[in-house]
Design a protein around this motif. Structure first.
Motif, mmCIF file in Angstrom:
data_model
loop_
_atom_site.group_PDB
_atom_site.id
_atom_site.type_symbol
_atom_site.label_atom_id
_atom_site.label_comp_id
_atom_site.label_asym_id
_atom_site.label_seq_id
_atom_site.Cartn_x
_atom_site.Cartn_y
_atom_site.Cartn_z
ATOM 1 N N PHE A 1 0.808 -1.104 -0.039
ATOM 2 C CA PHE A 1 0.026 0.040 -0.107
ATOM 3 C C PHE A 1 0.860 1.058 0.044
ATOM 4 O O PHE A 1 0.723 1.847 -0.711
ATOM 5 C CB PHE A 1 -0.923 0.010 1.289
ATOM 6 N N ILE A 2 1.942 1.272 0.936
ATOM 7 C CA ILE A 2 2.761 2.453 0.935
ATOM 8 C C ILE A 2 3.705 2.598 -0.300
ATOM 9 O O ILE A 2 3.784 3.705 -0.862
ATOM 10 C CB ILE A 2 3.800 2.230 2.185
ATOM 11 N N ALA A 3 4.040 1.453 -0.977
ATOM 12 C CA ALA A 3 4.699 1.510 -2.105
ATOM 13 C C ALA A 3 3.811 2.471 -3.348
ATOM 14 O O ALA A 3 4.267 3.052 -4.224
ATOM 15 C CB ALA A 3 4.920 0.103 -2.661
ATOM 16 N N ALA A 4 2.322 1.811 -3.393
ATOM 17 C CA ALA A 4 1.679 2.539 -4.464
ATOM 18 C C ALA A 4 1.365 4.149 -4.099
ATOM 19 O O ALA A 4 1.677 4.714 -5.055
ATOM 20 C CB ALA A 4 0.269 1.977 -4.170
ATOM 21 N N ILE A 5 1.402 4.542 -2.872
ATOM 22 C CA ILE A 5 1.301 5.800 -2.629
ATOM 23 C C ILE A 5 2.732 6.561 -3.020
ATOM 24 O O ILE A 5 2.907 7.523 -3.860
ATOM 25 C CB ILE A 5 1.156 6.271 -1.070
#
Length: 352
Positions: free
Chosen positions: A337-341
């Motif tokens: 999730f953090i990678a997508a942001i």
């Protein structure tokens, strides 16, 4: 533009809980003050029932001739040899051998720390990782009898005083898992799972890897403090504020949440329902869709909404399609999730 917060009627509390359960975020719906770290599973006698049964005794009759009376030493030696070669009961390597998980996040953590081979059943929503033993156990309304039918010695589930008390009355230990309010609480929970399942070293490894990857993703992204975003939970335009755990993830990058003014009094518990007009008026720089699986939303479907084709995020191709499950859980896949942001913020920085 007029930025006065306008929103639809605040979600009734009963419906809010139903929505949150659907999103696998039921325990996050209350205020952050109610969020607590998981309590250690109480000691029970259930572990004793998982020990291997005693070895079958050798038959007392035999067709062989008995040893002569004048050879007591030889008979004694034979008896000693027979006694020495009988197998002894095997001790279980770990205290808990039959784990049932009624928590998708708990299931992911158990497998990540190497305790998956002891998980005998999981609820209907715990379909990751693929090898998880999915059953029809309800993740909405846990049933004591249904859970007990799997003969567990440990149950992982969201806090529920009545269910927990009933399970413990049957000699079944319970490890509660509730939505965290901070990243530190995520790591505390994973460490707790490691302690309870006697996989502490493996849990520490998962925490170390997660924290290192998250730090690298944040460092790789440029300063995004001037950018705004909209996070969509459902196509009914429910969102999250910065007071929620999901909102805090975005705050790591300095992003500003357009939903915050819509729940300034906390009456929607951090999950306000916005309107098309409100979102169009706010004109967020980034749109993150966490309803691609549940509701079939994507960049094309939202562009067809009234007025949304005028949004900067739509026109500039800054609509990020997320995996609902990954976003709604706070286990090891939180890194994705953090990678997508991070990727979205990096792409804006590269284009500017």
């Amino acid at each position: 533009m007029n930025r006065t917060p306008t929103r639809r009627t605040a979600l009734p509390l009963r419906l809010l809980w139903a929505l949150a359960a659907l999103l696998l975020l039921a325990s996050a719906c209350g205020s952050d003050d109610t969020t607590s770290s998981p309590a250690a599973a109480p000691a029970t006698d259930a572990a004793a029932s998982t020990e291997a049964p005693a070895a079958t005794q050798a038959p007392t009759t035999t067709t062989e001739a008995a040893a002569p009376a004048d050879e007591p030493e030889e008979a004694a030696a034979d008896a000693e040899e027979t006694e020495d070669t009988e197998p002894t009961p095997a001790e279980p390597e770990h205290r808990y051998q039959r784990i049932v998980s009624i928590s998708p996040t708990g299931t992911e953590i158990l497998f990540a720390i190497g305790a998956g081979d002891r998980v005998v059943a999981v609820d209907e929503f715990s379909y990751y990782p693929p090898e998880a033993p999915v059953t029809d156990l309800s993740g909405w309304q846990p049933n004591v009898e249904a859970i007990a039918s799997y003969d567990p010695d440990l149950v992982v589930m969201g806090s529920d005083g009545d269910i927990q008390a009933n399970l413990e009355s049957l000699g079944i230990a319970v490890l509660p898992i509730d939505a965290p309010a901070t990243f530190d609480e995520v790591y505390v929970q994973i460490a707790q799972f490691g302690d309870v399942t006697e996989q502490a070293d493996e849990a520490a490894g998962v925490i170390s890897e997660m924290s290192s990857e998250i730090a690298a993703l944040i460092d790789a992204a440029p300063d995004a403090s001037g950018l705004t975003y909209y996070h969509e939970l459902t196509d009914g335009l429910y969102s999250v504020t910065s007071s929620t755990f999901i909102g805090q993830v975005y705050s790591l990058f300095g992003l500003h949440n357009i939903a915050d003014p819509a729940d300034s009094d906390g009456s929607s518990y951090g999950y306000p329902q916005l309107s098309d007009e409100y979102i169009v008026d706010a004109d967020p720089d980034l749109i993150f869709l966490a309803d691609t699986l549940c509701c079939g939303q994507n960049a094309e479907t939202i562009a067809a909404r009234p007025g949304w084709d005028l949004l900067s995020a739509v026109q500039n191709g800054r609509v990020v399609e997320l995996n609902d499950d990954i976003v709604s859980r706070w286990g090891p896949r939180l890194v994705e999730f953090i990678a997508a942001i991070s990727d979205a913020v990096v792409s804006i920085g590269a284009a500017s």
